[in-house]
Structure formats: structure tokens, C-alpha cells
Design an enzyme around this catalytic site. Structure first.
Site, short mmCIF file in Angstrom:
data_model
loop_
_atom_site.label_atom_id
_atom_site.label_comp_id
_atom_site.label_asym_id
_atom_site.label_seq_id
_atom_site.Cartn_x
_atom_site.Cartn_y
_atom_site.Cartn_z
N LYS A 11 0.86 -1.17 0.00
CA LYS A 11 0.00 0.00 0.00
C LYS A 11 0.91 1.23 0.00
O LYS A 11 1.95 1.24 0.68
CB LYS A 11 -0.87 -0.02 1.26
CG LYS A 11 -1.92 1.08 1.33
CD LYS A 11 -2.78 0.93 2.58
CE LYS A 11 -3.88 2.00 2.66
NZ LYS A 11 -4.74 1.84 3.84
N SER A 57 -9.68 1.98 3.04
CA SER A 57 -8.78 2.70 2.18
C SER A 57 -7.76 1.85 1.43
O SER A 57 -7.15 2.34 0.48
CB SER A 57 -8.02 3.74 3.03
OG SER A 57 -7.20 3.07 3.97
N SER A 91 -10.09 -0.49 7.10
CA SER A 91 -9.45 -0.28 5.80
C SER A 91 -8.74 -1.49 5.19
O SER A 91 -8.31 -1.44 4.05
CB SER A 91 -8.45 0.88 5.88
OG SER A 91 -9.14 2.11 5.88
#
Lengths: 478, 489, 95
Positions: free
Chosen positions: B75, B150, B174
């Protein structure tokens, strides 16, 4: 006319003498090239995290114990949020609720020998900011973050002081404590020890406080004194003109000796303190506190009281020596090596020696005349080998590296003349050379006596034993 | 090849059936072939090939571990030395991180091959991946729908078989919610299990990194390499990391599963509820004891979360001031202008909104009513959980009230968007571990179940999920648009 | 719960965000709505509840006082918008 009373509280920032920073493993050494000691954590790079330095905690506890304060069993770090270029994260890690040290006290001795207790509200740990340099570039402010993250304790006093003099006494005492404890070098030029002063005025006898101003970043005792005195006069002026003191932050200008409003910081600030989620509560075990207490060095007032009983010094002398740990240690080493009266040693250390150090901008630890050397000199005074006056010459020679007292006395033939017949010859000569003065003395003008003493001393090159000269003169002039 | 599990890939590498370089090229091709998903912010073809070659060397020298040579995506919230680390923001569009996050370093040491940095909601603030400066990520199951957020890029990349493993972070759901929306497995570890050092902070007391993968078994491998003590993170636990893959085969017989009433209330779509009922029935079939429980403060978790998270973020994001790194506005006329324009230009709408809320909640006069109140509610929520775990081993429910919603469906109303995190948020407030496991499909979109455990029970959570995955094949399902090239190039 | 435009401007000042008047109206509406929703927290009586700042009940670990960081100025300043002679530059601040 109203009699005004000043109400003064100090916030003293003390840089702790740790090797690494409070939340990172970068060096705290002073004077490095800009930003070479600002690591990722100090720069507040995205993703970095703080880890607390054990030594900073230990030092704060030492300070707390020295001021007879409560050491928190559980202490919390908080973020103080504001924007400034030398504050990399946009917040300072400080303490708000639950500071590490609370409710301390300190006694100061006023000029009239009265003891006064100054309350210390709290002392908390926090990180220092970097430095903004406004003069290096024409259109820019430059930022050096080497200092960012240096550990500080902020020592907040109660508003217990009533004059600049009291404030200085308190501040000097804090200074001497941190130096005794070895937790700070206390170097004010380098910013290791600096102070904000809160000043307000009220009519004498009233309990309520007036509106206060805060004078920021005072980095010498003299500036603190002058700034407070100026501020007191300024506020009285405002009040007596029927005006009101504005609560604000002021800056001391060393050039003019005045304080002025810091307009750029007047913007309403709201620091939005909250517990720092990157740090956990610090839990201080009683055994840690006990262990630190057991290792505390002798503190200034303890040393002063011991010096006074052990060496029979007057309270004032003992305190003057004890103000600096190094000075007191120098005294004790000197006293150990001499049979001379301790008072004589004190006079020499606080007189000749201190003056010479000041002149050459040296610390006592850098003195070219060691305590043993000074003791050697005092011994020659004590046993009458030289007079006090000659001793000063010998001291200066020692200072410039000519050797120890004995060798200087020997090589320059400074040994005091104590031989009665030799002195008698000198005295006779002087009396013979000054018949007019002899006449005057005999007609009752006693003052002339000093003239004869002076002449004999002069003739002997200062080496004549003054007491013997006195006795001889009295006998001859009889 | 892209359908193989980590252990199958490791075995293939070990036996020399394919090299890490071949494996890496295969996934790089897939990554490039599916750019329409917008799952990656940065593709790292060249460094990946070099890493793969080094991995092959290690394998040849028999100096490798279970993840050596296995492709992975990070990420874009994890700092990676020498690589752009944007956090999905214009603010950091030009930021090349000068150091490695601990997670990045650990996975490099494990020999993983990093294919790229995945797209995400800006500064991890969002539940749909629509808040990225680099554009929304598409759900591989239906490009009109969001992948969740997210960690939407990581979830979409794993679901589309563009990479076998991805890292994510979970502040309010997330990892778990995008895992559920994309039909993969994602685990949010106990707070403090994985180091946060080098992971760009959103809300420090809630953020936790974790693995996303097709299966619980693969997650176990990745978590194993990510977890553990880090001296650079004061909030990282100094607890040994158990061998997660060793406990996956334990029987579930006798495990007590709590079903909270509050997770099956009015907001839950009936179809999702039915899917949950089947998963619960399966657990009973395994000899688990299922019992109802109460988590009475669940509804308050969302407002409490939004106060705490925004308060922390308002402070965490102050360092983005245009001075030492990140976006700086053109020709600032003074310092104040530099701050205001750099920050306003660098941050997107949702980030600014949260900074504003957080600043407000911490300001004088409001602190007690908002921040302190939220922390008290946080305590109540945590206490609800500890009471529940006195009698149950797991808490089971849906990961989200509905499958992936449509792109744009909730962007106009922040509160509606916030409500979609209702089942995941309390877990972060309490700091507990939880895993999301695919357990059904509705109208072509995956549905996930969430299993919450007590502190440091990641092994048990993965054990349950693995047993479930031995019995079901929801985790094996591949989005129809991503099935080409199933057997390598 | 209604937030005024002045409040929006004062918060945006604290947060160093530039918000023009048109945006301020939108922010006021959004924040008012969000904070009204947040106020449902008041349904529950929290008197006597100890605030929870942190998910884990653990204490701060302390680091030995050792210098292990080395100078990385050059590397760190490659990402800086404006530096000169090793210093970070900002528009002149007048005190």
C-alpha cells in the site's frame, strides 16, 4: 500615590545533557553544521515515531528530588499544536496533564539574610524546537533543526517573586542545582538555560493579581534582571496613566534594554493539547526513584551548610562558594593542602582567583593555578615567608605559568625579611632620611606613622615583615 | 500461476518449476494488462526484476524462506527508500521516501519481490478509494463499483490476481472492508502486533498494518513476516510471534462463537444476513458453540471513532507544511501564505474536512464535549468486548452491511459513507484483531464475514478462516474479467 | 449543532488551510451536520468513565541514551522544496 508590588513567576527551560535526543538517537552536540544532526525523527518525516530516552527521564527525576517535589508515578506526554518553521511536526511533544515533576520548592536567601520559599508548580519534559535564522538571507528565514528534539525540562515557578533581584536569586539557584546534578551544562550563551518571565503589578497589600505580560527567551541573568526591571517600570507607567496592561508576549531587546510587544505572535493561539498517541504513559517505579535518590550528589545548600560547619565559614561565604559545585570543590581541595585559615582561602578564591578567571574568561576547572598551587601560596603567607602583598605578585607569576609559589619566591628572592637587625638597619635609614616627618610625628601628627611604614616597605622591596616593622618603628619613635 | 497459493508458489520455486523472475514477469504482465483497475500508483518493473534475480540466487543457495521470490505489493502508505510514497495524496506526489518502513524492510529481508505501490484513499481516509488523488480504484468484480477503502488498491490487486500478496493498513476497517468488497481475505492484527514505523500516520492510536491475500493460509505467511517487535515504535508489542501456519489445522470443535445482536440490525441487507446465517450454520456443523451476545455501544462507535481519528489526524498531518518535504505552493508571499496554500492545494476534500473536524474537536471549549467524551465511549466499547470475551472465543458477523456500492453513490454525504464502517470500527477502538473472509456472493459481488478475536489471537482467527476455506471455495473465485492467462505466459 | 462562518474561518486558521468564503459555507454545512450526528454520543452517561487514550494497557518503553543516527542531510534534503547551504528556507519571518 499607589505603592505597587510586582508579582513575578519564571518558566525556566533547561536543556538536559543527554548524549542523544529525547525521542531519537541523533546527537545533541552543540555547534554542528546545520541540519547534520537532524535525523528522520527530528525532521518529522512522514511515518516516523518517537521513542523516549531513559536518561532524560532519570535527569528529570533527579531535578524533582532536588527541589523536594512529587515525582509522578504515571506521567503522560501530550502534543502542543502550533505551526512554526522550526517546529517540524507542527506540534511539540510536551507534557500537559500529569507532568513528571510537581509541587516542588526552593529556598532563596535575600540580601537581608531572610529566607524565602519559592514554590515550583511543575517541571515537565519536552523537546526543544530548532532554530530560525532571520539574518542569514535577505528574503528568507533559514531553519536549522539540529536543536530540534534536544531534551528540556521546563521549570514553572509559582508567582512568588516580588522583585527582579528575587527572580535572579531563584534563577541562579536553579542554575546551580542543575549544574550540581550534572543534568545540564547550564550554558546560557548556547541556550542550554533560558527563561521566560511573567510579570504583573498590583497595589501593595492586594491579593488579586494584575494582568501579566510574558517576556520570552531571556538568556542571561543580567537580561532577566533588566527586562523585569524595565517591565515593572513600564507597567507602573501604564497603570499610573490610568491605562491597562495588555496581556501579551514581549521580547527583550538587549540593545535598548527595553521590552517590546511581539506582534507576530499575538494571533490567538489555541494549542489543542491532547495525549500523544505515539507514546504510552510513563510509569515510574518507586525503586527507580529510590535508586536515583540514593545517588544524588550533595546539593548546594547541603554543601553550604557542611562547609560552614566543617571549615567555620560564615553563611554568606559558604553560600557563595557552594553556588558553584566546581568552586566549592576547588576550595575544599585548597583547604586540604594548607594550614592557613579557611577564611583566607575563601578570600583568595573569591577575590584574586575569581577576578583573574573572569578577566581571562576561564572556568574554575580551567584555572592555570591549581588548588594545590594556591594552597602552597597560602602556606607561605601563613608561615610569614611572604606578605599578602607579595603574595599577589607571586599569584600573578603563578598565573602566567612561572611555577609554584616556592620556586617563584626562591628565584625572585621574595622571601620576607624577618631578621631584626636587617630590619633595624632599614628603619634607621628611613628615619635618618626623613627628619622633617620625624619632627611632625613627635609633635603629635600620628598619621605620619603610616608614611614610615610605607617607606620601610618600599626600601625592602615589599619584603619586610609589616608587623615587625611596626614594632620597630614604635620602639624607635617611642 | 496466479491462482496458486503462497505455499504452492514457494514449492514451485523450491523445485525449480519456475524462477522468481518468471513468476515476477508473469505478475508484472498482469499488472500492466489490468491498468484499467487503477490499483497501482507506482509500478516497479525494473527493481522487481532485480529483486527477483536476487531471490533466485538465494533459492539456488538454499538461503531462502517461505516468502523468498514471492511477488508482493505495498500500500502506498509505507515509506520505501528511493521510491515515491504518495499516500494517495497530491501533497506527497513528489515525495521519494528517504528511508524504509519497518514492514518494508522486514518483507525485503524475507525475500519478497515488490511489484509496486498500491492506490488508496488519500492518507487512508475513506471507505471507497474514491478519495485518491490518483483516481478511484475499480472493483475487479464490477468496474462500476468501489473496491472499498482505504486499502482498495491492495484488495483489488489481489482479487484480480495481479499480485499474490499485498500489505494494507486498517484504521477503521481499511483492510477488512475492501477485502470483503473484493472477495479476498484480509486481517487486521492486534494493535501493536506490527510496527507502525514508516507507515504514514492517519490516526496513530487506531492504525495497524496487516496482510491481504486470497486465503487465510497466505495471510498467515505474510503476517508471520510482518509482525514482531520494533524498537523504533513505542506502541509495538514486545511479544513473541507464534508460528501462524502451524495452528491452521487445529479442529474448531468446542470453540464458542458470539453473535452480536447489534451486527444484525436494521442497516444490514437481508441477503447479506442470509449469507451470514449459512456461515454460522457451517460453524455449528464444525462443533462450534454459537451463542448470542450484546455489544450495546456499537452504534456509538462511529461518532466516537470520527472524533478520535479526526483529532489525531489533524495533528498528524500538521507536518505537511511545505517546508521539509511535500507539496509547496508557487511563489508564497509570506509564511502564512506558504502554509495555507501548500496545504490547501496538497490535501483533498475529505482530508481537509477531517482536519477541520479534528481541529474543532480539540479546540478550547470543545475538548471535553468531543474528544474526552469520545475517549470515554471508547472505554465503554472496549469493556463491551472484554465482557464478551469472558464467554466467547470469537465474535462473528458481517464485515460490511452490504456488498460493494456503486462509485459515486455515497460521495455526496460523508455521514452515510461513515456508516458503512459500522461493524469494523469498534475493533480498532478496542485494538482487537479481526479477519474478513469471503463467504458468499450477491448480484455478482462478494460478501465477507468478519471474525473478531481477543488480543493476540491472530493464529486462532486464521485457524477458523482456514478451516472455513478448506470447506468452501468463495476465496478461490476469480473476477470474470481477470481470468486470462491462468497458466502463465 | 450549527457552526458559524467565523468559527470555520478560525478553525481553518488554526489548521493553516485556505478556505474562501464560498467554501466556508459548504464547510459550515458539512461540519454542522457531522457534529450534530456526532452528538449522539451524549445519549450515554459517561460520568466516572476513565477516558481511553490508547487501546493497550501497556507502559512506555525507554530507550538507552545512545547516538546511533548519522548525518543524512544530503539525502533528506533532496525531497525539500527549498534549501540553501544545508538550511531549509521559508519566506522571511518578522518577529
Amino acid at each position: 500615590m499607589t505603592a505597587w508590588e510586582a508579582v513575578i513567576g519564571l518558566e525556566i527551560h533547561v536543556q538536559l545533557d543527554t548524549r542523544s535526543k529525547i525521542f531519537s538517537a541523533a546527537s545533541t552536540a552543540f555547534g554542528a553544521e546545520p541540519n547534520t544532526q537532524a535525523c528522520a525523527v527530528d525532521l518529522g518525516l512522514p511515518g516516523v515515531l518517537p521513542v523516549l530516552n531513559l536518561e532524560a527521564v532519570r535527569m528529570a527525576i533527579m531535578f524533582g528530588l532536588a527541589i523536594d517535589a512529587t515525582i509522578a508515578q504515571r506521567s503522560v506526554f501530550a502534543r502542543k499544536n502550533y505551526f512554526y518553521p522550526d517546529l517540524p511536526k507542527g506540534y511539540q511533544i510536551s507534557q500537559y496533564e500529569l507532568p513528571i515533576v510537581e509541587r516542588g520548592r526552593l529556598e532563596i536567601t535575600l540580601e537581608n539574610e531572610v529566607q524565602k520559599v519559592i514554590g515550583i508548580t511543575r517541571a515537565h519534559l519536552e523537546e526543544d524546537a530548532g532554530k530560525s535564522l532571520h539574518e542569514e538571507f535577505e528574503d528568507f528565514t533559514a531553519v536549522d533543526l539540529n536543536r530540534a528534539g534536544t531534551p528540556l525540562i521546563e521549570v514553572v515557578s509559582e508567582p512568588d517573586m516580588r522583585s527582579a533581584k528575587e527572580a535572579i536569586l531563584y534563577m541562579k539557584k536553579i542554575h546551580s542545582i542543575v549544574r550540581y546534578l550534572g543534568i545540564s551544562d547550564g550554558n546560557m550563551q548556547e541556550g542550554s538555560f533560558r527563561c521566560d518571565a511573567n510579570v504583573s503589578m498590583r497595589p501593595a497589600g492586594e491579593d488579586a493579581y494584575g494582568t501579566r505580560t510574558e517576556i520570552k527567551n531571556l538568556n542571561s541573568f543580567r537580561f532577566v534582571e533588566r527586562a523585569i526591571d524595565f517591565e515593572i517600570e513600564r507597567q507602573i507607567g501604564v497603570l499610573e496613566d490610568g491605562g491597562e496592561v495588555v496581556q501579551e508576549t514581549r521580547l527583550y531587546d538587549a540593545g535598548t534594554g527595553e521590552t517590546r510587544s511581539m506582534r507576530s505572535k499575538e494571533e490567538a493561539n489555541d494549542y489543542r493539547y491532547f495525549p500523544d498517541p505515539d507514546l504510552l504513559p510513563v510509569v515510574i517505579a518507586q525503586d527507580m526513584v529510590d535508586a536515583i535518590r540514593a545517588q544524588l550528589p550533595e546539593l548546594p545548600w547541603e554543601k553550604a551548610s557542611r562547609l560552614s560547619t566543617e571549615y567555620g565559614l560564615k553563611g554568606h561565604d559558604a553560600e557563595t562558594l557552594a553556588m558553584s559545585r566546581e568552586l566549592a570543590e576547588y576550595f575544599e581541595r585548597t583547604a586540604k593542602h594548607t594550614d592557613a585559615d579557611a577564611k583566607l582561602a575563601v578570600n583568595w578564591i573569591t577575590g584574586e582567583l575569581s577576578a583573574a578567571l573572569n578577566q581571562d574568561h576561564l572556568e574554575i576547572t580551567e584555572s592555570p593555578v591549581s588548588s594545590t598551587m594556591l594552597a602552597g601560596l597560602l602556606n607561605r603567607i601563613e608561615d610569614g615567608t611572604i606578605s599578602g602583598k607579595i603574595a599577589k605578585d607571586v599569584f600573578r607569576s603563578m598565573w602566567t605559568g612561572e611555577g609554584d609559589a616556592d620556586s617563584i619566591i626562591e628565584s625572585r628572592g621574595l622571601r620576607q625579611i624577618t631578621d631584626d637587625s636587617e630590619l633595624e638597619t632599614l628603619v634607621d635609614q628611613v628615619l635618618q632620611d626623613n627628619p622633617k616627618q620625624v619632627e611632625q610625628f613627635r609633635s603629635g601628627k600620628d598619621k605620619v606613622f603610616g608614611f614610615f611604614v610605607g617607606q620601610v616597605m618600599k626600601q625592602s622591596g615589599g619584603k619586610a615583615n609589616p608587623k615587625q616593622v611596626n614594632d620597630l618603628l614604635r620602639k624607635k619613635l617611642g | 500461476m496466479q491462482d496458486l497459493s503462497v505455499s504452492q508458489l514457494a514449492a514451485g520455486l523450491d523445485r525449480g518449476e519456475f524462477s522468481s523472475e518468471e513468476l515476477t514477469r508473469h505478475f508484472l504482465h498482469r499488472m500492466q494488462a489490468h491498468r484499467e483497475l487503477n490499483a497501482f500508483i507506482t509500478e516497479m518493473e525494473e527493481p522487481a526484476i532485480l529483486q527477483a534475480r536476487r531471490a533466485d540466487q538465494r533459492i539456488k543457495e538454499k538461503k531462502h524462506g517461505p516468502l523468498t521470490g514471492i511477488p508482493l505489493a505495498h500500500k502506498d502508505i509505507f515509506c520505501m527508500d528511493g521510491t515515491k510514497t504518495s499516500c494517495g495524496s497530491r501533497m506527497l506526489d513528489n515525495f521519494v521516501a528517504p528511508y524504509d518502513a519497518t514492514v518494508v524492510r522486514k518483507l525485503e529481508q524475507a525475500g519478497c519481490v515488490v511489484l509496486g505501490k498500491t492506490n488508496m484513499d488519500e492518507f487512508a481516509m475513506g471507505s471507497s478509494n474514491e478519495n485518491s488523488y490518483f483516481g478511484p480504484v475499480k472493483n475487479p468484480w464490477n468496474p462500476g463499483h468501489v473496491p472499498g477503502g482505504s486499502s482498495g488498491g491492495s484488495a483489488a490487486a489481489v482479487a484480480a490476481r495481479l499480485v499474490p500478496l499485498a500489505t494494507g493498513t486498517d484504521t477503521g476497517g481499511s483492510i477488512r472492508q475492501p477485502a470483503a468488497f473484493c472477495g479476498i481475505t484480509g486481517l487486521k492484527p492486534t494493535y501493536g502486533r506490527v510496527s507502525r514505523y514508516g507507515m504514514i500516520a492517519y490516526a496513530s492510536s487506531l492504525d495497524q498494518a496487516g496482510p491481504l491475500a486470497k486465503s487465510a493460509h497466505d495471510c498467515a505467511y505474510l503476517l508471520q513476516a510482518m509482525a514482531g517487535f520494533d524498537a523504533r515504535d513505542s506502541t509495538c508489542m514486545d511479544e513473541p510471534v507464534p508460528a501462524y501456519t502451524q495452528v491452521l489445522d487445529e479442529p474448531l470443535q468446542g470453540r464458542v462463537i458470539g453473535i452480536p445482536d447489534e451486527y444484525f440490525g436494521t442497516g444490514l441487507r437481508p441477503e447479506v444476513k442470509d449469507i451470514m446465517a449459512r456461515a454460522i450454520a457451517w460453524a455449528e456443523g464444525q462443533g462450534c458453540i454459537v451463542q448470542p451476545i450484546r455489544l450495546p455501544n456499537t452504534e456509538l462507535a462511529i461518532p466516537a471513532y470520527y472524533v478520535i481519528a479526526t483529532a489525531e489526524c489533524s495533528s498528524n498531518l500538521s507536518r505537511f507544511d511545505g517546508i521539509r518535504f511535500g507539496h509547496r505552493c508557487q511563489a508564497p508571499k509570506d509564511l502564512h501564505d506558504l502554509y495555507r496554500r501548500s496545504r490547501s492545494e496538497g490535501f483533498g476534500t475529505e482530508v481537509k474536512r477531517r482536519i477541520m473536524i479534528g481541529t474543532y474537536a480539540l479546540s478550547t471549549g470543545y475538548y471535553d464535549a468531543y474528544y474526552l467524551k469520545a475517549q470515554q465511549i471508547r472505554r465503554l466499547i472496549s469493556t463491551d468486548f472484554s465482557k464478551a470475551f469472558e464467554t466467547v472465543d470469537f465474535i462473528l458477523g458481517p464485515t460490511a452491511p452490504e456488498p460493494a456500492f456503486k462509485i459515486g453513490e455515497k460521495t455526496d454525504d460523508p455521514v452515510t459513507m461513515y456508516l458503512s464502517d459500522i461493524y469494523t470500527i469498534s475493533v480498532n477502538l478496542a485494538g482487537l484483531p479481526a479477519v474478513s473472509v469471503p463467504c458468499g456472493m450477491h448480484e455478482g459481488l462478494p460478501v465477507g464475514m468478519q471474525l473478531i478475536g481477543n488480543y493476540l489471537t491472530e493464529g486462532r482467527l486464521l485457524n477458523f478462516a482456514h478451516q472455513y476455506q478448506l470447506a468452501t471455495d468463495w476465496h478461490r473465485q476469480c473476477p470474470p474479467g481477470c481470468m486470462q492467462g491462468s497458466h502463465g505466459e | 449543532m450549527s457552526i458559524s462562518l467565523e468559527e470555520i474561518l478560525s478553525i481553518s486558521h488554526l489548521a493553516r488551510l485556505h478556505i474562501d468564503e464560498e467554501q466556508a459555507g459548504q464547510y459550515a454545512a458539512d461540519l454542522s451536520k457531522i457534529l450534530a450526528w456526532v452528538q449522539q454520543m451524549n445519549q450515554v452517561d459517561t460520568r466516572g468513565v476513565v477516558p481511553m487514550a490508547h487501546p493497550l494497557d501497556v507502559v512506555q518503553r525507554l530507550r538507552e541514551d545512545e547516538v546511533t543516527e548519522t548525518d543524512q542531510r544530503e539525502k533528506f534534503q533532496t525531497v525539500a522544496p527549498r534549501t540553501d547551504r544545508g538550511l531549509y528556507l521559508v519566506p522571511k519571518v518578522i518577529e
